[in-house]
Design a protein around this motif. Sequence first.
Motif, PDB file in Angstrom:
ATOM      1  N   MET A 171      29.732 -69.806 -18.847  1.00 30.75           N
ATOM      2  CA  MET A 171      29.839 -70.884 -17.860  1.00 30.75           C
ATOM      3  C   MET A 171      30.901 -71.909 -18.262  1.00 30.75           C
ATOM      4  SD  MET A 171      28.011 -69.821 -15.486  1.00 30.75           S
ATOM      5  CE  MET A 171      28.178 -71.203 -14.390  1.00 30.75           C
ATOM      6  N   SER A 172      31.227 -71.980 -19.538  1.00 32.20           N
ATOM      7  CA  SER A 172      32.273 -72.909 -19.973  1.00 32.20           C
ATOM      8  C   SER A 172      33.668 -72.304 -19.815  1.00 32.20           C
ATOM      9  CB  SER A 172      32.048 -73.333 -21.427  1.00 32.20           C
ATOM     10  OG  SER A 172      32.327 -72.270 -22.313  1.00 32.20           O
ATOM     11  N   SER A 173      33.738 -71.004 -19.559  1.00 34.46           N
ATOM     12  CA  SER A 173      35.033 -70.339 -19.374  1.00 34.46           C
ATOM     13  C   SER A 173      35.614 -70.712 -18.014  1.00 34.46           C
ATOM     14  CB  SER A 173      34.881 -68.826 -19.460  1.00 34.46           C
ATOM     15  OG  SER A 173      34.467 -68.449 -20.743  1.00 34.46           O
ATOM     16  N   LYS A 174      36.928 -70.717 -17.922  1.00 34.35           N
ATOM     17  CA  LYS A 174      37.592 -71.138 -16.686  1.00 34.35           C
ATOM     18  C   LYS A 174      38.366 -70.014 -16.008  1.00 34.35           C
ATOM     19  CE  LYS A 174      36.236 -75.319 -17.489  1.00 34.35           C
ATOM     20  NZ  LYS A 174      34.866 -75.541 -17.225  1.00 34.35           N
ATOM     21  N   ASP A 175      38.324 -68.811 -16.561  1.00 30.48           N
ATOM     22  CA  ASP A 175      39.082 -67.722 -15.940  1.00 30.48           C
ATOM     23  C   ASP A 175      38.375 -67.240 -14.671  1.00 30.48           C
ATOM     24  OD1 ASP A 175      37.492 -65.068 -16.572  1.00 30.48           O
ATOM     25  OD2 ASP A 175      37.479 -66.243 -18.428  1.00 30.48           O
ATOM     26  N   GLY A 176      39.048 -66.424 -13.908  1.00 29.62           N
ATOM     27  CA  GLY A 176      38.550 -65.981 -12.614  1.00 29.62           C
ATOM     28  C   GLY A 176      37.290 -65.146 -12.654  1.00 29.62           C
ATOM     29  N   PHE A 177      37.006 -64.512 -13.757  1.00 25.27           N
ATOM     30  CA  PHE A 177      35.837 -63.641 -13.852  1.00 25.27           C
ATOM     31  C   PHE A 177      34.640 -64.329 -14.515  1.00 25.27           C
ATOM     32  CE2 PHE A 177      39.567 -60.864 -13.826  1.00 25.27           C
ATOM     33  CZ  PHE A 177      39.280 -60.108 -12.697  1.00 25.27           C
ATOM     34  N   ALA A 178      34.806 -65.580 -14.913  1.00 27.79           N
ATOM     35  CA  ALA A 178      33.753 -66.291 -15.640  1.00 27.79           C
ATOM     36  C   ALA A 178      32.470 -66.418 -14.828  1.00 27.79           C
ATOM     37  CB  ALA A 178      34.240 -67.673 -16.073  1.00 27.79           C
ATOM     38  N   ARG A 179      32.590 -66.696 -13.553  1.00 30.70           N
ATOM     39  CA  ARG A 179      31.400 -66.871 -12.724  1.00 30.70           C
ATOM     40  C   ARG A 179      30.582 -65.576 -12.675  1.00 30.70           C
ATOM     41  NH1 ARG A 179      32.019 -70.296  -7.654  1.00 30.70           N
ATOM     42  NH2 ARG A 179      30.749 -71.795  -8.737  1.00 30.70           N
ATOM     43  N   GLY A 180      31.251 -64.448 -12.544  1.00 34.01           N
ATOM     44  CA  GLY A 180      30.557 -63.161 -12.526  1.00 34.01           C
ATOM     45  C   GLY A 180      29.889 -62.858 -13.857  1.00 34.01           C
ATOM     46  N   ARG A 181      30.608 -63.114 -14.951  1.00 30.26           N
ATOM     47  CA  ARG A 181      30.009 -62.894 -16.274  1.00 30.26           C
ATOM     48  C   ARG A 181      28.839 -63.846 -16.493  1.00 30.26           C
ATOM     49  NH1 ARG A 181      35.488 -63.166 -17.939  1.00 30.26           N
ATOM     50  NH2 ARG A 181      35.006 -65.127 -18.979  1.00 30.26           N
ATOM     51  N   GLY A 182      28.981 -65.089 -16.034  1.00 24.36           N
ATOM     52  CA  GLY A 182      27.896 -66.069 -16.161  1.00 24.36           C
ATOM     53  C   GLY A 182      26.659 -65.626 -15.405  1.00 24.36           C
ATOM     54  N   SER A 183      26.854 -65.097 -14.207  1.00 25.50           N
ATOM     55  CA  SER A 183      25.736 -64.607 -13.401  1.00 25.50           C
ATOM     56  C   SER A 183      25.013 -63.470 -14.121  1.00 25.50           C
ATOM     57  CB  SER A 183      26.243 -64.130 -12.040  1.00 25.50           C
ATOM     58  OG  SER A 183      25.195 -63.588 -11.281  1.00 25.50           O
ATOM     59  N   LYS A 184      25.775 -62.559 -14.694  1.00 27.46           N
ATOM     60  CA  LYS A 184      25.197 -61.441 -15.451  1.00 27.46           C
ATOM     61  C   LYS A 184      24.425 -61.968 -16.666  1.00 27.46           C
ATOM     62  CE  LYS A 184      24.706 -57.368 -17.499  1.00 27.46           C
ATOM     63  NZ  LYS A 184      23.489 -57.527 -18.244  1.00 27.46           N
ATOM     64  N   ARG A 185      25.016 -62.940 -17.340  1.00 24.60           N
ATOM     65  CA  ARG A 185      24.346 -63.498 -18.524  1.00 24.60           C
ATOM     66  C   ARG A 185      23.059 -64.214 -18.140  1.00 24.60           C
ATOM     67  NH1 ARG A 185      26.113 -60.166 -22.077  1.00 24.60           N
ATOM     68  NH2 ARG A 185      28.272 -60.441 -22.651  1.00 24.60           N
ATOM     69  N   TRP A 186      23.030 -64.882 -16.983  1.00 24.68           N
ATOM     70  CA  TRP A 186      21.802 -65.539 -16.558  1.00 24.68           C
ATOM     71  C   TRP A 186      20.730 -64.497 -16.260  1.00 24.68           C
ATOM     72  CZ3 TRP A 186      19.504 -69.677 -17.549  1.00 24.68           C
ATOM     73  CH2 TRP A 186      18.337 -70.013 -16.865  1.00 24.68           C
ATOM     74  N   ASP A 187      21.123 -63.387 -15.661  1.00 26.65           N
ATOM     75  CA  ASP A 187      20.171 -62.290 -15.441  1.00 26.65           C
ATOM     76  C   ASP A 187      19.581 -61.830 -16.768  1.00 26.65           C
ATOM     77  OD1 ASP A 187      20.677 -62.390 -12.711  1.00 26.65           O
ATOM     78  OD2 ASP A 187      21.990 -60.625 -12.706  1.00 26.65           O
ATOM     79  N   ASP A 188      20.426 -61.779 -17.808  1.00 25.43           N
ATOM     80  CA  ASP A 188      19.944 -61.392 -19.136  1.00 25.43           C
ATOM     81  C   ASP A 188      18.925 -62.397 -19.670  1.00 25.43           C
ATOM     82  OD1 ASP A 188      21.687 -59.245 -18.987  1.00 25.43           O
ATOM     83  OD2 ASP A 188      23.193 -60.139 -20.340  1.00 25.43           O
ATOM     84  N   VAL A 189      19.162 -63.696 -19.440  1.00 24.96           N
ATOM     85  CA  VAL A 189      18.219 -64.730 -19.883  1.00 24.96           C
ATOM     86  C   VAL A 189      16.878 -64.521 -19.185  1.00 24.96           C
ATOM     87  CG1 VAL A 189      17.691 -67.210 -19.850  1.00 24.96           C
ATOM     88  CG2 VAL A 189      20.010 -66.446 -20.406  1.00 24.96           C
TER      89      VAL A 189
END
Length: 155
Positions: free
Chosen positions: A102-120
């Motif tokens: 979520m602290s990343s600013k690249d274009g794919f950060a939101r998608g990776r963040g969503s996946k990581r939240w699913d992991d949480v």
Amino acid sequence: MSDDYERAYMRANANAEFMGHTLADIVRRLMRVSINNDGSQEYQAAEAIRFFLELVSASEGVKIYDIIEKAVSELAVEREWDHCEADKLRIAKDATRYLLEMSSKDGFARGRGSKRWDDVESSIRLREEMREYRRKKWQEEHAAAKPAPTGKRGK
């Protein structure tokens, strides 16, 4: 501190072991600053970075890979844990991955963040399921260990 003493101190500590420790300390300080929003911690992080840069300038022949390797090994949480602590650690690691994405600013950060939240959420769900399983197993074991009531009193 006298200049000679300071130079000698820096040379003596400009090794991969100490520099890795210092780098790990910087990472911890920066994480605290980003989570706590405390100005005094910003100053401490800045001072730690200044000190690290002085160590780098005093070092001779120290490989950055060795510094990074030491810092990473110091930041890794590798211990023997009981079931409950291991579950908490898994959740914390997943949450940390989420915060980093979520602290990343690249274009794919939101998608990776969503996946990581699913992991949480998955880790939390797994912890709850395991707690329920352990509770039922404990109840079954202890129910089997108790003698069945006979219905007769005083005998």
